[in-house]
Write an enzyme that holds these catalytic residues in place. Structure first.
Site, PDB file in Angstrom:
ATOM      1  N   CYS A 132      10.022  42.018  -8.902  1.00 36.95           N
ATOM      2  CA  CYS A 132       8.980  41.657  -9.853  1.00 36.95           C
ATOM      3  C   CYS A 132       9.112  40.215 -10.289  1.00 36.95           C
ATOM      4  O   CYS A 132       9.255  39.920 -11.476  1.00 36.95           O
ATOM      5  CB  CYS A 132       9.018  42.586 -11.056  1.00 36.95           C
TER       6      CYS A 132
ATOM      7  N   GLU B 181      40.624  26.886   3.808  1.00 35.02           N
ATOM      8  CA  GLU B 181      40.079  28.099   3.201  1.00 35.02           C
ATOM      9  C   GLU B 181      38.608  28.296   3.567  1.00 35.02           C
ATOM     10  O   GLU B 181      37.739  28.286   2.703  1.00 35.02           O
ATOM     11  CB  GLU B 181      40.187  27.986   1.669  1.00 35.02           C
TER      12      GLU B 181
HETATM   13  C1  LIG Z   1      34.105  28.736  -2.193  1.00 38.82           C
HETATM   14  C2  LIG Z   1      35.480  28.276  -1.904  1.00 38.82           C
HETATM   15  C3  LIG Z   1      35.945  28.260  -0.592  1.00 38.82           C
HETATM   16  C4  LIG Z   1      35.087  28.636   0.598  1.00 38.82           C
HETATM   17  O1  LIG Z   1      34.033  27.767   0.758  1.00 38.82           O
HETATM   18  P1  LIG Z   1      33.087  27.886   2.060  1.00 38.82           P
HETATM   19  O2  LIG Z   1      32.085  26.824   1.843  1.00 38.82           O
HETATM   20  O3  LIG Z   1      32.503  29.236   2.043  1.00 38.82           O
HETATM   21  O4  LIG Z   1      33.932  27.640   3.249  1.00 38.82           O
HETATM   22  C5  LIG Z   1      37.245  27.879  -0.370  1.00 38.82           C
HETATM   23  N1  LIG Z   1      38.053  27.528  -1.389  1.00 38.82           N
HETATM   24  C6  LIG Z   1      37.642  27.545  -2.675  1.00 38.82           C
HETATM   25  C7  LIG Z   1      38.580  27.183  -3.740  1.00 38.82           C
HETATM   26  C8  LIG Z   1      36.342  27.907  -2.968  1.00 38.82           C
HETATM   27  O5  LIG Z   1      35.931  27.912  -4.236  1.00 38.82           O
END
Ligand SMILES: *Cc1c(COP(=O)(O)O)cnc(C)c1O
Length: 437
Positions: free
Chosen positions: A362, A290
């Site tokens: 600010c 992901e």
């Molecule tokens: C934030 C997140 C990602 C992506 O993370 P990156 O560091 O942007 O690659 C993937 N999976 C989950 C569950 C996340 O919370």
């Protein structure tokens, strides 16, 4: 200075991205302006899919929409064959509005309200990543009421500390995310998921953190998760077919941040997964990743106009630009440090003085604490690099600033994908009670 993607410098000494002169972009669309390099986004998607499919039989790459999501970005991901992660009703709605196929969408979150779970079931998202024992019960009940079956992964906290900022460290034991491996909650969640009606458990998920600059934590997480998968098979006879290892690969914010390449990550994780599966005689599951930041981070550049240059004798020089905390809260939140250059004088050598780039809000919204530039003057265009992830996504209307426009550039063409908010937009949600009239 290392440039990203299609960035270059033209004969006029101007920074170009996607064949577009950034000084012209600033004139045409105004500043602050987010510029997204379409080629680099697509190339990163292709490299993830190519590199991981070269080492493993079954792979899904799900772009983490929270890094940067608009309908056009969702469309790009669909075109590249990516899956998509969402973590709120707004992200899910954006993806669906873009026509993203729901079966390739996942829904995350440590607290999903019943309405959000209903929305996910109703729209047919592919996987709901369950984060707690309560959610297992709630989801089972809601799915039963709706006459549906929820396809789920269980989020596990594998107890692994990635070397990164504490606010984006998520895989350790002491965390609000997921069910703990060591304390037995993950095991209990598995038992429940297999027992409760209207749930189909497909596998497990772990996300150890973000902006990770070496492959060690990924290898450890892979091994720990495969052990867990094998334990669950041995205990419950459930052999998970999907293992989701989250996102987290870092990008080059500072010149000396050298993240592993996507190909190096694929080699490391692919080998760790195959070795761990062989050691436990477990069939290699489908791997899901992901990535968010490593897909869009380096593809984004923010253009600002320099407004005020204030020399404080014997102290330092403050260079103020026409944005700041509202379009990029990361320096204030995480002490994130960015690289930048003057887009209209990209070939000029920097002076020896280190100046401070400040925002226009600010408060002391330092954007870059110390940077060497060719003596900046009012009217110069400052290009801050690597702002594609968690900038627009985290932008606010603080000081009633409007969120900047965003353009997608490729082959000399620039298209707006987020319109600059107008002053009218800023009062659109305001209401005047009768008694104040
Ligand atoms: C934030 C997140 C990602 C992506 O993370 P990156 O560091 O942007 O690659 C993937 N999976 C989950 C569950 C996340 O919370």
């Amino acid at each position: 200075m290392t440039l990203f993607g299609t960035q270059g410098i033209n004969a006029a000494g101007h920074l170009t991205i996607g064949g577009c002169d950034t000084v012209e972009l600033a004139e045409r669309f105004g500043t602050p302006l987010y510029v997204v390099d379409e080629w680099l986004v697509r190339d990163n998607c292709r490299r993830y899919l190519g590199a991981f499919r070269a080492v493993l039989p079954e792979v899904e790459i799900a772009y983490a929409g929270k890094a940067l999501l608009t309908t056009a970005i969702a469309r790009l991901m669909d075109q590249e064959g990516m899956a998509l992660d969402t973590a709120s009703a707004g992200e899910l709605y954006t993806a669906l509005q873009a026509g993203f196929p729901p079966e390739r969408i996942k829904l995350h979150g440590n607290f999903k309200k019943p309405d959000l779970l209903r929305m996910a079931l109703e729209t047919g998202v592919g996987r709901i990543v369950v984060d707690s024992l309560e959610e297992l019960h709630d989801l089972s009940q809601i799915a039963a009421e709706m006459g549906r079956t929820a396809d789920i992964l269980i989020r596990v906290a594998p107890g692994i500390k990635a070397h990164t900022h504490h606010a984006i460290q998520t895989g350790q034991e002491d965390t609000k995310f997921g069910l703990g491996l060591r304390c037995g909650s993950a095991r209990e969640g598995t038992r429940l998921a297999l027992e409760l009606p209207n749930l189909t458990l497909h596998g497990f998920h772990a996300h150890i953190g973000s902006q990770i600059l070496d492959t060690d934590a990924f290898k450890h997480a892979t091994a720990a998760m495969v052990d867990f998968l094998a334990d669950m098979r041995d205990e419950f006879g459930f052999a998970a077919r999907q293992l989701d290892l989250g996102g987290g690969l870092g990008i080059r914010y500072q010149e000396d941040d050298i993240p592993p390449t996507i190909e190096e990550l694929a080699q490391a994780v692919g080998t760790a997964l195959k070795d761990a599966c062989a050691a436990r005689d477990f069939p290699v599951p489908e791997l899901i990743l992901e990535p968010g930041r490593s897909i869009v981070g380096e593809a984004g550049t923010t253009l600002y106009t320099v407004g005020v240059v204030k020399h404080i004798p014997g102290v330092r020089t403050y260079v103020s630009v026409d944005g700041g905390l509202s379009d990029n809260p990361r320096p204030v939140m995480y002490d994130a440090v960015y690289r930048a250059l003057l887009a209209n004088r990209a070939n000029e050598a920097p002076t020896h003085e280190l100046v401070r780039i400040s925002g226009a809000h600010c408060e002391t919204d330092t954007l870059i604490p110390e940077i060497a530039l060719p003596e900046p003057a009012p009217g110069d265009i400052l290009a801050v690099l690597g702002t594609g992830a968690y900038n627009h996504a985290m932008a606010s209307n603080y000081n009633r600033f409007s969120r900047p426009a965003m353009v997608l550039v490729a082959d000399g063409q620039a298209d707006l994908i987020y319109a600059r908010e107008s002053l009218a937009d800023l009062v659109r949600q305001d209401l005047m009670p009768e008694r104040l009239a």
